[in-house]
Every structure is written in structure tokens, then in C-alpha cells.
Design an enzyme around this catalytic site. Structure first.
Site, PDB file in Angstrom:
ATOM      1  N   GLU A  12       0.828  -1.176  -0.049  1.00 49.33           N
ATOM      2  CA  GLU A  12      -0.047   0.026  -0.048  1.00 49.33           C
ATOM      3  C   GLU A  12       0.948   1.162   0.079  1.00 49.33           C
ATOM      4  O   GLU A  12       1.803   1.366   0.534  1.00 49.33           O
ATOM      5  CB  GLU A  12      -0.768   0.034   1.343  1.00 49.33           C
ATOM      6  CG  GLU A  12      -1.765   1.276   1.456  1.00 49.33           C
ATOM      7  CD  GLU A  12      -2.493   1.258   2.815  1.00 49.33           C
ATOM      8  OE1 GLU A  12      -3.417   2.139   2.943  1.00 49.33           O
ATOM      9  OE2 GLU A  12      -2.128   0.192   3.549  1.00 49.33           O
TER      10      GLU A  12
ATOM     11  N   LYS B  89      -9.224   2.470  -1.911  1.00 49.86           N
ATOM     12  CA  LYS B  89      -9.599   1.970  -0.671  1.00 49.86           C
ATOM     13  C   LYS B  89     -10.830   2.432  -0.177  1.00 49.86           C
ATOM     14  O   LYS B  89     -11.169   3.601  -0.165  1.00 49.86           O
ATOM     15  CB  LYS B  89      -8.404   2.487   0.251  1.00 49.86           C
ATOM     16  CG  LYS B  89      -8.263   1.740   1.691  1.00 49.86           C
ATOM     17  CD  LYS B  89      -7.156   2.142   2.447  1.00 49.86           C
ATOM     18  CE  LYS B  89      -6.908   1.391   3.739  1.00 49.86           C
ATOM     19  NZ  LYS B  89      -5.988   1.507   4.638  1.00 49.86           N
TER      20      LYS B  89
ATOM     21  N   CYS C 189      -5.183  -3.259   2.517  1.00 47.32           N
ATOM     22  CA  CYS C 189      -5.226  -3.103   4.051  1.00 47.32           C
ATOM     23  C   CYS C 189      -6.516  -3.189   4.919  1.00 47.32           C
ATOM     24  O   CYS C 189      -6.859  -4.425   4.828  1.00 47.32           O
ATOM     25  CB  CYS C 189      -4.434  -2.097   4.368  1.00 47.32           C
ATOM     26  SG  CYS C 189      -3.414  -2.152   6.123  1.00 47.32           S
TER      27      CYS C 189
END
Length: 285
Positions: free
Chosen positions: A41, A109, A147
Site C-alpha cells: 500500500e 481503498k 489493508c
């Protein structure tokens, strides 16, 4: 398929240096006959972008990103970066998947942590869509969970129902600040093992290393197979910048789903069509 886990460090704010590092790692992976290179990330910017005065965002089709993909030849590359949105001042925490010098898919995200030392929601707009996409020229199908997205079981479920055989999980996971309550490494291993077993696919977890601000990133990148077994992993610790190339057989996904049909391809096809219909009508996942 040969997958390279690019467990790298990142220098906060140094786009040029991080891009050069990525290009070097990709070149080495290609020399090792890798088919897919996965970076952590925000691997091109560093994590705490609020501490940097300049704008670090990149357009997904920035020539520098396309050049890295061109260097990869026929291999796919997943790169993490702050994305400059096409509307106003929007910035996203994104991961772009590239093949043959072209952008194939961008995942933004969805779940941005804003607690304790994490301040992502102050700097990023959350993504609104999650879709699987073709890899290796469309011969296989993958989905990206950045994540904290992977801590939301519904995202992995929808990715599987959308046909993913691979879950690519780039992360910036630091050592736990409350070790007496939970251990980050143990939690991540539990998550990836669970998804591998329940959704019967390969899970590719790539975490960064290094120290940034008050955060120490521990690495521990690994691949879990459709039986929930770890089939390859990198080292742990802030100094463990390394790449690990792992051979996997994606036919194992089909064999596993046939032998113990927790996930059935026929059901997936029906749900994929329903997902497509909802998106055509303007809905979001």
C-alpha cells in the site's frame, strides 16, 4: 503463475526515489520470470502523507507508472499510490493494476481508518466501488483489497462472488501499539488463512517494512492457498526489505471448489450478472 511479493520500504515524500526502487524491483522480478509483481500500500509515496507539504498524488495513467509496466513486459504489476482524482481536489488511497504498459484496473481503498495514529480519512476520499478484474490477459481474475478493506469480510465475499481467484492485499501494517490486546501479525495470518479456506482462492498479502514516524512496519508478506496453507513468505522486521517469488497453480482454485463446493462457479456467474445489472443502473458495491 509466479508471483513476486515486493516487500519494500518507502521514503516518505520521495516519489522519484520510490519510483526508481519500484522499477528496479520489477526488472529483477522479470529476470526471475515472474508473472505478477505486487507492491505494498502507498509504496510510491510513503504512508503519512499529511506530514509532507507537497502534493504526492499521481494520475493512474501517469507516464511514470506506465513506464514501470512497460519494463515488466508481459508481467502484471500492482502499485500503491495516492491517486489524483479527476474531479476537483479528491485524492484516493489507490492501487493500480497494470499489464503490457497499460492500466487495467484501479482500486480505491474503501475503508479508511481514522483512529489512534491513523488519519487516512483526513487526506483521502473513500472509494465507492469494488470489482474483480482480469489478469494475465484475462485468463484469470483478481480483486484488490487495500489493508483495512481486508478487515471487512463483506468485501472479500463480494470479490469472490465477482469471480476472483486471487485476492491481492497490499498493506501498510505496523506493529501493534497495544500488544497486550492483539498482535498485528497473528491477526493478519488469521484473516488471510480464513479467506483462503472459506472463499477457496489464493490470498496474496504484501506488507511494507521500515520505520516512518512513530510506526514500525513488520513485513511478513505471504501467500495462502485455497486450503488455507501458507505456501510462501518473506521475512519479518523493519530491515527485511526483500522480494519473494512464489509459484502457484490457479487450477487449484477450481479443483478445491469442485471437491468441496463452498463456492460454486454457477452461483458466481448468476451473482456476477446481478452485480453488472445493478452497476448499469447506477448502483455501487
Amino acid at each position: 503463475m509466479r508471483i513476486t511479493l515486493a516487500q519494500t520500504d518507502a521514503t516518505l515524500g520521495d516519489l522519484d526515489g520510490n519510483l526508481k526502487r519500484a522499477e528496479r524491483v520489477v526488472a529483477e522480478a522479470v529476470d526471475n520470470d515472474s508473472d505478477l509483481v505486487v507492491f505494498p500500500e502507498l509504496s510510491l509515496s510513503g504512508y503519512q502523507i499529511g506530514d509532507v507539504p507537497q502534493d504526492l498524488s499521481l494520475a493512474p495513467e501517469d507516464p511514470r507508472l506506465l513506464r514501470i509496466s512497460q519494463r515488466a513486459g508481459g508481467a502484471g504489476v500492482l502499485l500503491g499510490f495516492p491517486e489524483a482524482g479527476g474531479h476537483g481536489l479528491h485524492t484516493y488511497n489507490s492501487a493500480g493494476y497494470y499489464e503490457a504498459g497499460q492500466l487495467v484496473h484501479t482500486h480505491r481503498k474503501l475503508y479508511l481508518p481514522t483512529y489512534s495514529t491513523f488519519e487516512e480519512r483526513k487526506h483521502f476520499l473513500p472509494g465507492q466501488h469494488s470489482r474483480a478484474y482480469g489478469v494475465r490477459g484475462g485468463r484469470h481474475r483478481a480483486a484488490t483489497l487495500i489493508c483495512n478493506d481486508a478487515w471487512q469480510p463483506q468485501v472479500a465475499f463480494l470479490s469472490t462472488q465477482d469471480g476472483a481467484h486471487l485476492l491481492l492485499v497490499p498493506a501498510n501494517s505496523a506493529q501493534s501499539m497495544s500488544p497486550e490486546r492483539y498482535d498485528s501479525k497473528e491477526y493478519w495470518r488469521n484473516i488471510t488463512t480464513f479467506y483462503g479456506r472459506i472463499y477457496q482462492l489464493f490470498v496474496v498479502f504484501v506488507n511494507r517494512v521500515g520505520v516512518e514516524g512513530g510506526l514500525t512496519f513488520w513485513g511478513g508478506s505471504h501467500v495462502v492457498d485455497p486450503w488455507g496453507e501458507v505456501v510462501g513468505e518473506c521475512g519479518e522486521g523493519p530491515e527485511a526489505e526483500e522480494t519473494c517469488t512464489i509459484d502457484i497453480d490457479l487450477a487449484d482454485v477450481r479443483r478445491r471448489r469442485r471437491d468441496i463446493p463452498l463456492v460454486r462457479e454457477a452461483r458466481l456467474g448468476l451473482l456476477r450478472r446481478e452485480i453488472d445489472r445493478l452497476l448499469e443502473e447506477g448502483g455501487d458495491l
